[in-house]
Design a protein around this motif. Sequence first.
Motif, PDB file in Angstrom:
ATOM      1  N   ARG A  50     -24.074 -18.843  -1.713  1.00 47.72           N
ATOM      2  CA  ARG A  50     -24.162 -18.001  -0.513  1.00 47.72           C
ATOM      3  C   ARG A  50     -23.199 -18.499   0.560  1.00 47.72           C
ATOM      4  N   LEU A  51     -23.140 -19.835   0.710  1.00 51.15           N
ATOM      5  CA  LEU A  51     -22.186 -20.412   1.667  1.00 51.15           C
ATOM      6  C   LEU A  51     -20.752 -20.008   1.314  1.00 51.15           C
ATOM      7  N   TRP A  52     -20.446 -20.092   0.027  1.00 54.02           N
ATOM      8  CA  TRP A  52     -19.098 -19.770  -0.444  1.00 54.02           C
ATOM      9  C   TRP A  52     -18.762 -18.301  -0.196  1.00 54.02           C
ATOM     10  N   ARG A  53     -19.740 -17.447  -0.294  1.00 58.02           N
ATOM     11  CA  ARG A  53     -19.518 -16.012  -0.130  1.00 58.02           C
ATOM     12  C   ARG A  53     -19.648 -15.556   1.327  1.00 58.02           C
ATOM     13  N   THR A  54     -20.034 -16.471   2.218  1.00 61.75           N
ATOM     14  CA  THR A  54     -20.231 -16.132   3.628  1.00 61.75           C
ATOM     15  C   THR A  54     -19.042 -16.617   4.443  1.00 61.75           C
ATOM     16  N   GLY A  55     -18.477 -15.761   5.247  1.00 57.11           N
ATOM     17  CA  GLY A  55     -17.381 -16.163   6.127  1.00 57.11           C
ATOM     18  C   GLY A  55     -17.875 -17.144   7.175  1.00 57.11           C
ATOM     19  N   GLU A  56     -17.118 -18.229   7.364  1.00 54.18           N
ATOM     20  CA  GLU A  56     -17.559 -19.272   8.289  1.00 54.18           C
ATOM     21  C   GLU A  56     -17.098 -19.026   9.720  1.00 54.18           C
ATOM     22  N   ILE A  57     -16.078 -18.218   9.886  1.00 58.82           N
ATOM     23  CA  ILE A  57     -15.450 -18.086  11.199  1.00 58.82           C
ATOM     24  C   ILE A  57     -15.881 -16.789  11.861  1.00 58.82           C
ATOM     25  N   LEU A  58     -16.157 -16.867  13.144  1.00 59.79           N
ATOM     26  CA  LEU A  58     -16.497 -15.685  13.930  1.00 59.79           C
ATOM     27  C   LEU A  58     -15.227 -14.883  14.208  1.00 59.79           C
ATOM     28  N   PHE A  59     -15.268 -13.586  13.877  1.00 61.06           N
ATOM     29  CA  PHE A  59     -14.123 -12.738  14.179  1.00 61.06           C
ATOM     30  C   PHE A  59     -14.162 -12.247  15.623  1.00 61.06           C
ATOM     31  N   GLU A  60     -15.345 -12.222  16.203  1.00 61.70           N
ATOM     32  CA  GLU A  60     -15.505 -11.854  17.606  1.00 61.70           C
ATOM     33  C   GLU A  60     -16.234 -12.993  18.315  1.00 61.70           C
ATOM     34  N   LYS A  61     -15.909 -13.194  19.584  1.00 61.55           N
ATOM     35  CA  LYS A  61     -16.628 -14.218  20.342  1.00 61.55           C
ATOM     36  C   LYS A  61     -18.107 -13.844  20.399  1.00 61.55           C
ATOM     37  N   PRO A  62     -18.991 -14.818  20.232  1.00 61.60           N
ATOM     38  CA  PRO A  62     -20.414 -14.512  20.297  1.00 61.60           C
ATOM     39  C   PRO A  62     -20.794 -14.056  21.699  1.00 61.60           C
ATOM     40  N   GLU A  63     -21.789 -13.198  21.766  1.00 64.33           N
ATOM     41  CA  GLU A  63     -22.302 -12.771  23.058  1.00 64.33           C
ATOM     42  C   GLU A  63     -23.355 -13.771  23.530  1.00 64.33           C
ATOM     43  N   VAL A  64     -23.665 -13.709  24.813  1.00 64.09           N
ATOM     44  CA  VAL A  64     -24.673 -14.607  25.361  1.00 64.09           C
ATOM     45  C   VAL A  64     -26.001 -14.410  24.643  1.00 64.09           C
ATOM     46  N   SER A  65     -26.284 -13.161  24.255  1.00 67.29           N
ATOM     47  CA  SER A  65     -27.548 -12.881  23.550  1.00 67.29           C
ATOM     48  C   SER A  65     -27.613 -13.606  22.213  1.00 67.29           C
ATOM     49  N   ASP A  66     -26.461 -13.762  21.543  1.00 69.66           N
ATOM     50  CA  ASP A  66     -26.433 -14.514  20.279  1.00 69.66           C
ATOM     51  C   ASP A  66     -26.764 -15.979  20.528  1.00 69.66           C
TER      52      ASP A  66
ATOM     53  N   TYR B  38      -2.364 -23.899  -3.720  1.00 70.79           N
ATOM     54  CA  TYR B  38      -3.424 -22.977  -4.117  1.00 70.79           C
ATOM     55  C   TYR B  38      -2.967 -21.543  -3.868  1.00 70.79           C
ATOM     56  N   PRO B  39      -3.301 -20.634  -4.785  1.00 71.17           N
ATOM     57  CA  PRO B  39      -2.894 -19.238  -4.596  1.00 71.17           C
ATOM     58  C   PRO B  39      -3.540 -18.611  -3.362  1.00 71.17           C
ATOM     59  N   ASN B  40      -4.722 -19.098  -2.968  1.00 67.42           N
ATOM     60  CA  ASN B  40      -5.403 -18.551  -1.795  1.00 67.42           C
ATOM     61  C   ASN B  40      -5.775 -19.718  -0.890  1.00 67.42           C
ATOM     62  N   SER B  41      -4.923 -19.987   0.093  1.00 72.95           N
ATOM     63  CA  SER B  41      -5.140 -21.165   0.930  1.00 72.95           C
ATOM     64  C   SER B  41      -6.381 -21.030   1.801  1.00 72.95           C
ATOM     65  N   GLU B  42      -6.751 -19.788   2.187  1.00 70.75           N
ATOM     66  CA  GLU B  42      -7.964 -19.604   2.982  1.00 70.75           C
ATOM     67  C   GLU B  42      -9.184 -20.050   2.195  1.00 70.75           C
ATOM     68  N   ARG B  43      -9.223 -19.702   0.917  1.00 73.50           N
ATOM     69  CA  ARG B  43     -10.353 -20.124   0.084  1.00 73.50           C
ATOM     70  C   ARG B  43     -10.367 -21.639  -0.086  1.00 73.50           C
ATOM     71  N   ALA B  44      -9.180 -22.217  -0.194  1.00 76.66           N
ATOM     72  CA  ALA B  44      -9.106 -23.673  -0.325  1.00 76.66           C
ATOM     73  C   ALA B  44      -9.618 -24.358   0.946  1.00 76.66           C
ATOM     74  N   LEU B  45      -9.263 -23.805   2.102  1.00 76.89           N
ATOM     75  CA  LEU B  45      -9.750 -24.361   3.361  1.00 76.89           C
ATOM     76  C   LEU B  45     -11.264 -24.280   3.449  1.00 76.89           C
ATOM     77  N   GLN B  46     -11.801 -23.152   2.994  1.00 75.73           N
ATOM     78  CA  GLN B  46     -13.257 -23.023   3.017  1.00 75.73           C
ATOM     79  C   GLN B  46     -13.895 -24.039   2.071  1.00 75.73           C
ATOM     80  N   ALA B  47     -13.271 -24.267   0.931  1.00 70.99           N
ATOM     81  CA  ALA B  47     -13.806 -25.246  -0.014  1.00 70.99           C
ATOM     82  C   ALA B  47     -13.815 -26.648   0.604  1.00 70.99           C
TER      83      ALA B  47
END
Length: 922
Positions: free
Chosen positions: A177-193, A53-62
């Motif tokens: 919406r799922l497809w357009r939403t990033g699944e992975i957290l770029f920052e660790k969630p805070e306790v408040s989250d 796949y030309p974009n492996s990140e997109r394939a992983l999300q799929a």
Amino acid sequence: MITTTSSVIDFEKAERDFLFLLLCFQEVLRDLGEDELAEHLPSENRSIPLERYPNSERALQAFSIFFQLLNMAEENSAAQNRRMLEAEQGLAHLTGLWGRTLLRFRERGITEKEIGNLLPEVSIDAVLTAHPTEAKRKTVLEQHRQLYLLLVQRENQMWTPLEKLDIRNEIKVVIERLWRTGEILFEKPEVSDERRNVIHYLHNIFPEVLPMLDKRLLQAWRDTGFHTASLSDPRNLPRLSFGSWVGGDRDGHPLVTAEVTEETLGDMRQNALALVLRHLRQLASKLSFSERLQPPGKELLLRIETLCQKLGDKSIAAMQRNRHEPWRQFLNLMIASLPLEADRSGALHIAVESDRYGSSDELLEDLSLLRQSLLDVGAQHIADTEVVPVYRIVQTFGFHLGKLDIRQNSHFHDLALSQLMTASGLNGNDFLEWDEPARRAFLDRELQSPRPFTHPDMSVGAEAETLLACYKVLLNHCKMYGTDGIGSLIVSMTRNASDLLVIYLFAREVGLMTPFGDGDACILPVVPLFETIEDLQKSPAILQEFLHHPVTQRSLQYQKTKAGKTKAVQKVMIGYSDSNKDGGIFASTWALYRAQEALLEAAEKSNTDILFFHGRGGSISRGAGPTHRFIKAQPHGSFHAGICFTEQGETIAQKYANRISAVYNLELFMAGVASAMIRQRKNEKRAHPLEAVMDMLSEKSNQAYRKLIEAEGFLAFFREATPIDIIESSRIGSRPSRRSGQTSLKDLRAIPWVFSWNQARFSLSGWYGVGSALEHLHTTNPDTFDEIRVRSHAWPPLRYIISNADTSMASADLQIMHQYAELVGDSTIREHILGMIEAEYHRTKKYIELLFAEPLEIQRMNVNKFIAPRREGLEILHRQQIKLLKEWRKLKESDRAEEAESILHELFLTINAISGGLRTTG
């Protein structure tokens, strides 16, 4: 792999639902120009390697979305199949639920009165935690919830073709919406989250589930032929309560500060009061009874007058509304009495005033009076339908929503006490070196004195200041609102009685002790957490020593009196995760069983009941497994004081995000505990003839497991053959993956330990050692082996261990294990450790098949039906993860940190997608 609903899944329906969702997903992809991806999703042998796949990140999300849709279809199939079976064959058809349970009671000659007397003693306490196991963002989970609701909505047969098309289009919108939403957290969630997520369940999900649970019990009661009059009083129903560790669990979690705990207690209280307010307002809108048509009764009028006097001017508005409708006026006064205030903008704030309710018990008394006044005028249906559900909400959630437990490690407590001693002029370093008798002698002397170690302005060490700041928050909360919102002071890694007694010194230091009897008592419960196998074996002696201490005895009596109990109750937490990491699945499960038996005996000597707090996780290795089998496998007498258990990580979303599933999972616990209590009351405790055999099997299993993890090169194999380094780098939870910064196996938390083995498809924490134990028995005592083969299903503790190991074996994959093992650089280590694992795998498979007299593929047909549609996609994902791991590690070794960081996100995606495919993390 989560398989608790596998026995009721209609796999044909699951396949139909999944193909429908998959078609919607493919259409979305084509609309967005992803034609090749749409054509080659992992189904029908049409997949191609991800590198194509030309974009492996997109394939992983799929691929990740592919598995999410499959999981959703299976969950809906299980729910709808249960509904269909109940509709066609009655509530008594399904195992483990109220219908079957009550019917069996009746068939055994147990009277309606006996069962009715038991029900209010059934107590279920679910504690939500936020261990680093949830790999999905909350935003993504919300999309999943919406998608599932649409799938359920689609079940309705009344829709017109246009309405069906609308639902289909809505499903496609959510998928996009799922497809357009990033699944992975770029920052660790805070306790408040994490706190917001837990509060979402406590405030939005469980309050809606509670009346559904009650209705199902009442219907099953009717179907059994019993009279429902006795259950119309909500005080006669089973008790359900909730707790949380988020914002209170500070074991190895430096981000859980005193300020975080204070914010958490405030947020929980405010949400609880808002929940109660909403239900009282809804109730007030329905009770439009006119006093001209029915007399309100003297008691109701007297209480209205009392509340008016107490509220003063605040009662005027309540009484001016709804004239000639005293029931509504009474509710208006209840609302005005809530410790909640709205500002000019309408925002709600906690209020602390003497004219408000001091506790939820006062509100419950008024709701009881309201219910009785309706019964007095013959409005029982309205009382049962409208008032009882509100009573149950207040009874369950109170003014606190859920109890917040405070957990800290015993070593941290040692450091804190050492610092307090030093600050007071003693040599605190001595305490760290003393043996247990010396510690006990010192603690006994200190606990006879009411004086604290320090003065308010004194400076103490970091650990002591952190701990005292937390306890001061607890004290202030107790002074303002009482103790209802605070659970227990849990001591993880409890090794000796002194680990528990030191808590009384910290409580004394801030004022959490109160005069009672001939000394002081702690106003909050102190709870041991026994985690390793060695600590579980020592636990009865530790508990007995703790219970005999005068301060403990006074504290338990104080807490008993305050709770209105007839017998003192000591909560004891037992850990599944660390005991499994310590000794393997067989030794861990049996050690927990034996420990509970011995703990019950130790407590009985002090005339104390034990409330067991089961620290279960989301995977079999960490205590999960079919709920009804788990309950049956517990020792005699273990539910006398109820049951408390943790729900961790992704398990919360899987079991409770959707209301139908939430009702099912909670009913399994409630009906299962009721069944166990009745069964144990009717039968005396007897030793089982296989217990000695189980002791031997546990020992042999432990020896085999320890031989593996203590083998030379094992730690290197583990770190290279699994993605543990990626899991440690991930942002999937606020808590660090290690208790300290060390890289030892001992310091590693059990969750990433299990998570990493599952990712690499070894799953060895769920089965390793079982084969060696069974082989030894088969060789040395074939007659007993044959007896177990014939009777293994008859004794729940043995059946639970074997069936869980068997299920774990089904999710292991030798071929994929070999692929991950190739990541190990040292061929000697690789061949030696992999050889041990592979030999035990074959050994375990062989002897479990001998027990069941058929191949595992046949014995666990439903588990294999889960795995089959996932196999191809998982194999592709594993290959991609291995490829990326090689690349990432090579870049790290070459000090090319920036390039390594650039592929880390893609590695996180593989972890997320594989977790979705396996339906488990750690």
